[in-house]
Write a protein that holds these residues in place. Structure first.
Motif, mmCIF file in Angstrom:
data_model
loop_
_atom_site.group_PDB
_atom_site.id
_atom_site.type_symbol
_atom_site.label_atom_id
_atom_site.label_comp_id
_atom_site.label_asym_id
_atom_site.label_seq_id
_atom_site.Cartn_x
_atom_site.Cartn_y
_atom_site.Cartn_z
ATOM 1 N N UNK A 121 0.832 -1.204 0.000
ATOM 2 C CA UNK A 121 0.000 0.000 0.000
ATOM 3 C C UNK A 121 0.867 1.255 0.000
ATOM 4 N N UNK A 122 1.916 1.268 0.799
ATOM 5 C CA UNK A 122 2.794 2.438 0.846
ATOM 6 C C UNK A 122 3.381 2.748 -0.526
ATOM 7 N N UNK A 123 3.689 1.714 -1.293
ATOM 8 C CA UNK A 123 4.352 1.907 -2.584
ATOM 9 C C UNK A 123 3.377 2.139 -3.734
ATOM 10 N N UNK A 124 2.244 1.446 -3.700
ATOM 11 C CA UNK A 124 1.337 1.442 -4.855
ATOM 12 C C UNK A 124 0.181 2.420 -4.686
ATOM 13 N N UNK A 125 -0.301 2.572 -3.441
ATOM 14 C CA UNK A 125 -1.483 3.400 -3.236
ATOM 15 C C UNK A 125 -2.646 2.876 -4.046
ATOM 16 N N UNK A 126 -3.265 3.760 -4.811
ATOM 17 C CA UNK A 126 -4.414 3.355 -5.624
ATOM 18 C C UNK A 126 -4.100 3.478 -7.119
ATOM 19 N N UNK A 127 -2.818 3.408 -7.458
ATOM 20 C CA UNK A 127 -2.447 3.579 -8.871
ATOM 21 C C UNK A 127 -2.931 2.421 -9.744
ATOM 22 N N UNK A 182 -4.782 -5.644 18.717
ATOM 23 C CA UNK A 182 -4.804 -4.202 18.506
ATOM 24 C C UNK A 182 -4.699 -3.951 17.014
ATOM 25 N N UNK A 183 -5.812 -3.600 16.407
ATOM 26 C CA UNK A 183 -5.860 -3.436 14.953
ATOM 27 C C UNK A 183 -6.455 -2.080 14.616
ATOM 28 N N UNK A 184 -5.874 -1.448 13.603
ATOM 29 C CA UNK A 184 -6.440 -0.196 13.116
ATOM 30 C C UNK A 184 -6.401 -0.210 11.598
ATOM 31 N N UNK A 185 -7.262 0.595 11.015
ATOM 32 C CA UNK A 185 -7.315 0.704 9.564
ATOM 33 C C UNK A 185 -6.096 1.477 9.089
ATOM 34 N N UNK A 186 -5.293 0.849 8.228
ATOM 35 C CA UNK A 186 -4.088 1.474 7.702
ATOM 36 C C UNK A 186 -4.371 2.191 6.386
ATOM 37 N N UNK A 187 -5.321 1.681 5.614
ATOM 38 C CA UNK A 187 -5.659 2.287 4.342
ATOM 39 C C UNK A 187 -6.434 1.325 3.477
#
Length: 367
Positions: A121-127, A182-187
């Motif tokens: 996700x950090x590298x690709x995002x929504x491309x 412990x979980x959170x939405x990262x993206x």
């Protein structure tokens, strides 16, 4: 137009599962010390070997992050666009993904777990769309195919099917190893979607009726427990309630073993369970599906692997879940890593959902 796919492998993904580490981030050396062996490579080969005859232009990383998987899958036409450092790291995952985008890939496929999904996700995002081949320990994110065969189907149809925004979850592995989720939405990633092929995200159920249902399930299971029988108790809050009913402290996110009302192994790994089954061949396994995802086996309880299941006997698997969880879980899945064993479970599973109550749910497994 020929499909172009960038593929990468996290070679250490999932190694902590069978040895009871609840994750491999930062613990590779410890996993190896405990006897863990890599299994992500095999999972990826399972998926990609089904695509060896497809018209796909592959981009990948040099071994051990992809090139060797493609070769073992019988795919010999690909382009290596990135060469990782040794040992590999999350930085290599991100760099490989950026190389895929620069090369013009219209789909990125990775084999790993939640940690790998965060790096992608950090590298690709929504491309471009992204799909995960499941190989991690927990996989609470919703970016994975349900198993390697489903991943192959989704890759083949990507571009002709719709995508959905799917959650990438950030799991605190140190807290997880201590019994805290412990979980959170990262993206979000855009993921090719076919019902029953693409995994859902985990949900947590805490309503008052759910708590009463857990108590009822625990009372029933405790009542029917047989003497001189080994009970392997899987992870989860419903199974933890059974332990509490017996007056025992549970390992909420691990696997415990109980016999005659006493704990004989706490937070057991696969080898410990196999040794116990040698000593106590009369055994039952109690497991609960992950909320909304529906995975009874293969997510978060890899200690209960194919060898353990065969030794205990599939007929000795007891599945428990509250009515609320089952209402939000239309299908159940098993993904043990052994497709032949998965098929032996049949098309349905009986699930204990209350005191002397059960529901029969449809079961899907690798085809």
């Amino acid at each position: 137009m020929m499909q172009t796919v960038g593929f990468l492998l996290n070679p250490v993904a999932g190694m902590g599962g069978a040895v009871g580490l609840a994750g491999t981030d930062g613990r590779v050396a410890e996993a190896i010390r405990r006897g863990a062996v890599p299994h992500a490579h095999g999972r990826a080969v399972q998926a990609l070997s089904l695509l060896r005859g497809d018209e796909i232009a592959w981009y990948t990383s040099a071994a051990p992050m992809g090139e060797d998987v493609l070769l073992d899958a019988g795919i010999d036409r690909f382009t290596v666009v990135y060469r990782p450092d040794r040992p590999t790291s999350g930085a290599d995952t991100k760099a490989a993904c950026r190389a895929f985008l620069d090369a013009g890939a219209d789909l990125v496929v990775f084999c790993g777990g939640d940690g790998t999904a965060r790096d992608v996700l950090d590298a690709v995002g929504r491309e471009v769309p992204v799909l995960g081949i499941p190989a991690g320990v927990k996989m609470y994110s919703a970016v994975f195919a349900v198993n390697p065969a489903a991943a192959a189907d989704l890759i083949r149809q990507a571009g002709r099917i719709g995508c959905r925004d799917s959650e990438v979850m950030d799991i605190d592995e140190e807290a997880y190893r201590s019994g805290l989720l412990s979980a959170r939405l990262y993206g979000y990633l855009c993921v090719p979607y076919i019902p029953e092929r693409t995994q859902g995200g985990k949900q947590v159920f805490e309503q008052q009726d759910e708590e009463r249902a857990k108590d009822d399930i625990a009372a029933f299971i405790a009542e029917v427990m047989l003497p001189e029988t080994l009970y392997i108790i899987g992870a989860g809050s419903t199974t933890a309630r059974i332990m509490e009913r017996l007056g025992l402290a549970p390992t909420l996110l691990g696997v415990d073993a109980v016999r005659n009302g006493e704990v004989v192994a706490r937070n057991a790994d696969e080898q410990t369970l196999l040794a116990l089954l040698d000593e106590y061949p009369q055994a039952k396994i109690v497991a609960s599906p992950i909320g909304a995802q529906g995975f009874v086996l293969g997510r978060g309880n890899q200690q209960i692997g194919p060898s353990v299941l065969r030794k205990a006997g599939l007929r000795n698997l007891i599945v428990v879940a509250t009515p609320g969880k089952l209402a939000a879980t239309p299908l159940l899945y098993v993904d043990t890593g052994d497709a032949a064993l998965d098929r032996e479970f049949g098309d349905t599973l009986s699930v204990v959902s209350g005191y002397r109550m059960a529901q029969r749910k449809r079961l899907l497994h690798q085809e």
